[in-house]
Design an enzyme around this catalytic site. Structure first.
Site, mmCIF file in Angstrom:
data_model
loop_
_atom_site.group_PDB
_atom_site.id
_atom_site.type_symbol
_atom_site.label_atom_id
_atom_site.label_comp_id
_atom_site.label_asym_id
_atom_site.label_seq_id
_atom_site.Cartn_x
_atom_site.Cartn_y
_atom_site.Cartn_z
ATOM 1 N N HIS A 98 -20.142 25.864 112.522
ATOM 2 C CA HIS A 98 -19.772 27.233 112.157
ATOM 3 C C HIS A 98 -18.302 27.432 112.558
ATOM 4 O O HIS A 98 -17.827 26.807 113.511
ATOM 5 C CB HIS A 98 -20.681 28.179 112.966
ATOM 6 C CG HIS A 98 -20.623 29.614 112.571
ATOM 7 N ND1 HIS A 98 -19.564 30.434 112.924
ATOM 8 C CD2 HIS A 98 -21.500 30.399 111.898
ATOM 9 C CE1 HIS A 98 -19.804 31.651 112.466
ATOM 10 N NE2 HIS A 98 -20.962 31.661 111.834
ATOM 11 N N ASP A 138 -23.816 24.621 120.756
ATOM 12 C CA ASP A 138 -23.905 25.949 120.143
ATOM 13 C C ASP A 138 -25.370 26.160 119.763
ATOM 14 O O ASP A 138 -25.851 25.635 118.761
ATOM 15 C CB ASP A 138 -22.986 26.006 118.918
ATOM 16 C CG ASP A 138 -23.086 27.343 118.186
ATOM 17 O OD1 ASP A 138 -23.916 28.197 118.595
ATOM 18 O OD2 ASP A 138 -22.336 27.533 117.211
ATOM 19 N N GLN A 152 -28.482 29.191 116.652
ATOM 20 C CA GLN A 152 -29.635 29.100 115.767
ATOM 21 C C GLN A 152 -30.850 28.526 116.492
ATOM 22 O O GLN A 152 -31.951 29.054 116.386
ATOM 23 C CB GLN A 152 -29.316 28.205 114.549
ATOM 24 C CG GLN A 152 -28.221 28.730 113.640
ATOM 25 C CD GLN A 152 -28.611 30.014 112.914
ATOM 26 O OE1 GLN A 152 -29.782 30.333 112.768
ATOM 27 N NE2 GLN A 152 -27.615 30.772 112.470
ATOM 28 N N LYS A 197 -29.433 37.318 117.057
ATOM 29 C CA LYS A 197 -30.296 36.406 116.295
ATOM 30 C C LYS A 197 -31.647 36.231 117.000
ATOM 31 O O LYS A 197 -32.605 35.748 116.402
ATOM 32 C CB LYS A 197 -29.608 35.046 116.135
ATOM 33 C CG LYS A 197 -28.326 35.095 115.296
ATOM 34 C CD LYS A 197 -27.846 33.701 114.965
ATOM 35 C CE LYS A 197 -26.367 33.622 114.668
ATOM 36 N NZ LYS A 197 -25.965 34.213 113.397
ATOM 37 N N CYS A 235 -19.605 30.888 106.745
ATOM 38 C CA CYS A 235 -18.667 30.640 107.862
ATOM 39 C C CYS A 235 -18.577 29.152 108.181
ATOM 40 O O CYS A 235 -18.518 28.746 109.339
ATOM 41 C CB CYS A 235 -19.046 31.424 109.114
ATOM 42 S SG CYS A 235 -18.896 33.196 108.898
#
Lengths: 416, 142
Positions: free
Chosen positions: A132, A210, A213, A236, A374
């Site tokens: 991202h 990261d 998600q 999220k 993104c």
């Protein structure tokens, strides 16, 4: 019916009962029932989160940490209790390793600024081709001001991280930090974090994952993974916007200079010099997102009340169901077919632009995302300008997938 | 979903089988517009007559159906018109996509009025027009 037989459809519909917790799911869009398939961008909020935040503002709110009165002390307790909760949620060794940020993007920028500031010219930060922008642009900015090298590890054609290329990229021993997604927001690929971390550590590099998600879909334990930095974002995780988390090993946080200056992050201040508060407060300048942090606590409690065993089973079954249903739509091609994947499915359709797909789905009440997500460099790698993307949450049902597939088939009929 | 207000036959037809697409070797004016968000790109080629009217215009459009149909309908509509007329049509199209009500006289371009419900897609229909106006303004400034 034999209760011991669980078909994929049963599992895919197994969290149907949670839909009652999400008031927004009863809304209409263009006169149609809302079918929300954009949870990877931001998830909807259960009433447990909504009520918790409203109750906080109604009954127990004041600024935290320095108030000497009852209301401030109670709010401080509620806020700091979420730090303990997040530490447990991520499997951190200590609550002091949890830094509250605005979102994942800010958490990565914090690391790029503060840990990045400790790097020497010629050292390397390594990212992947499927990051991202949030895990690419901060490192480009560090490269441009700090003289470090930014190295890109490619993905394979099916959308997995190219582990041989990663090993080759680590070989010269100059890589200080590997910053890689734990689950791609475009391809749904779940990366093999353990293998990446072992490889990076063997080459003397630290690892930032990261988890924006992944942490929504799978249990994370940063100590078992052996990670050095991990970032997640509240919105999220069925929580509010404006609250994210950086986890880092305590010794790293202690060695890092502050990010933003101001109140709350200091120990003493004079006109000549200031000294910093202990971690994690050193990294939390100014009045934080108090209500949102408490809301995040409610979101994590909600997720844990369902449990990652149930969440993972639902998502695996639903994703398999969706891949099959979408695979049967004429002219549709799924982008990203890595073996380890979560409930994020990008696709293109022959002769139909992704933006036309998204608008026509919207006119039937179905919310998907279309565009570059993104991740412009990844789009170029895949040879597309944009994709459409359907992504799932705990409230997604197989009937919604059926409706998506049937509507896509109709849309295709318009254009051929 | 037998019919759709926005994706009407005229839009789908013009996107699939444009009537004014392609190169124009005699072009004296060339312009382009792009939307980096979705990768849409419109290239325009035109010839003006002695009075500043568009004598011929072709477009080469890569993008969504809304953008491609808009470019093609625009090319048909502005042939024979001058800069002032193009400006008036553009203003009427903007009004249509912002309010959902097409001013009388907009003709087939009224097909884009349902975009008032799709804020993020208005630019797709307006991109060919802003490219055309930029091209004509650049010519005037020369």
């Amino acid at each position: 019916m034999d209760q011991s037989v669980i078909t994929p459809t049963d599992a895919a519909g197994s969290l149907r009962h949670v839909r009652a917790d999400f008031p927004i799911l009863s809304q209409k869009v263009h006169g149609k029932d809302l079918v929300f398939l954009d949870s990877a961008a931001s998830a909807q909020k259960p009433r447990q989160v909504i009520d918790c935040m409203a109750d906080t503002m109604r009954t127990q709110y004041a600024n935290i940490h320095r108030g000497l009165y009852w209301m401030s002390e109670r709010t401080t307790e509620a806020y700091e209790a979420v730090r303990d909760q997040v530490a447990r949620f991520l499997g951190a060794a200590a609550r002091e390793e949890i830094v509250f940020t605005r979102n994942s993007t800010e958490a990565i920028n914090l690391v790029a600024h503060s840990y990045g500031g400790l790097l020497k010219p010629g050292q390397v930060v390594l990212v992947s081709e499927m990051e991202h922008h949030a895990n690419l642009v901060p490192w480009q900015m560090l490269r441009d001001r700090g003289g470090i090298e930014l190295r890109i590890t490619p993905i394979t054609d099916d959308g997995a991280l190219d582990m041989e290329a990663l090993e080759a990229n680590l070989a010269d021993g100059r890589v200080a930090l590997v910053a890689i997604t734990h689950m791609s927001n475009v391809l749904g690929t779940i990366t093999d974090a353990r293998a990446i971390i072992d490889m990076a550590h063997a080459a003397g590099a630290k690892v930032l994952l990261d988890g924006s998600q992944l942490a929504v879909h799978r249990r994370v334990n940063v100590q078992e993974l052996g990670a050095d930095f991990y970032v997640v974002t509240g919105h999220k995780l069925y929580g509010p916007t404006g609250i994210g988390v950086l986890w880092a090993r305590r010794e790293l946080l202690e060695a890092m200079p502050p990010f933003l200056g101001g109140g709350d992050m200091i120990s003493t201040v004079s006109f000549e010099r200031s000294t910093w508060a202990n971690v994690p407060h050193k990294f939390e300048a100014g009045t934080p997102a108090i209500i949102e942090t408490i809301g995040l606590g409610a979101a994590l409690a909600y997720i844990e009340s369902i449990g990652f065993d149930a969440i993972g089973a639902h998502e695996d079954a639903l994703t398999a169901y969706a891949l099959e249903a979408l695979g049967n739509v004429n002219g549709l091609k799924v982008i990203g077919t890595a073996p380890q994947r979560g409930g994020v499915i990008s696709f293109i359709m022959k002769d139909v632009h992704p933006h036309d797909i998204a608008t026509l789905l919207d006119r039937n009440g179905i919310a998907v995302r279309a565009g570059h997500h993104c991740a412009e460099p990844l789009m170029r790698r895949l040879g597309v300008t944009a994709t459409a993307r359907a992504s799932f949450g705990i409230y997604t049902t197989p009937e919604e997938i059926d409706f998506l597939a049937a509507t896509l088939e109709q849309i295709r009929g318009f254009f051929v | 979903m037998a019919q759709d207000d926005l994706y009407r036959t005229v839009v789908l037809e013009r996107a699939r089988a444009p009537q004014h697409a392609g190169a124009l070797p005699a072009a004296t004016l060339n312009g382009q517009g792009s939307n980096p968000l979705c990768g849409d790109r419109v290239q325009l080629h035109a010839v003006l007559d002695g009075q500043g009217r568009i004598e011929a215009i072709r477009h080469e459009t890569r993008g969504c159906a809304i953008c491609a149909a808009s470019a093609d309908l625009m090319a048909g509509r502005v042939t024979g018109q001058d800069r002032a007329h193009v400006g008036r049509l553009h203003a009427e199209l903007v009004e249509a996509v912002e309010t959902g009500t097409a001013p009388a006289g907009l003709g087939e371009l009224a097909a884009f009025a349902p975009l008032h419900q799709h804020r993020s897609r208005r630019r797709c229909a307006l991109l060919p027009w802003s490219a055309l106006i930029d091209m004509l303004n650049d010519d005037k400034d020369r």
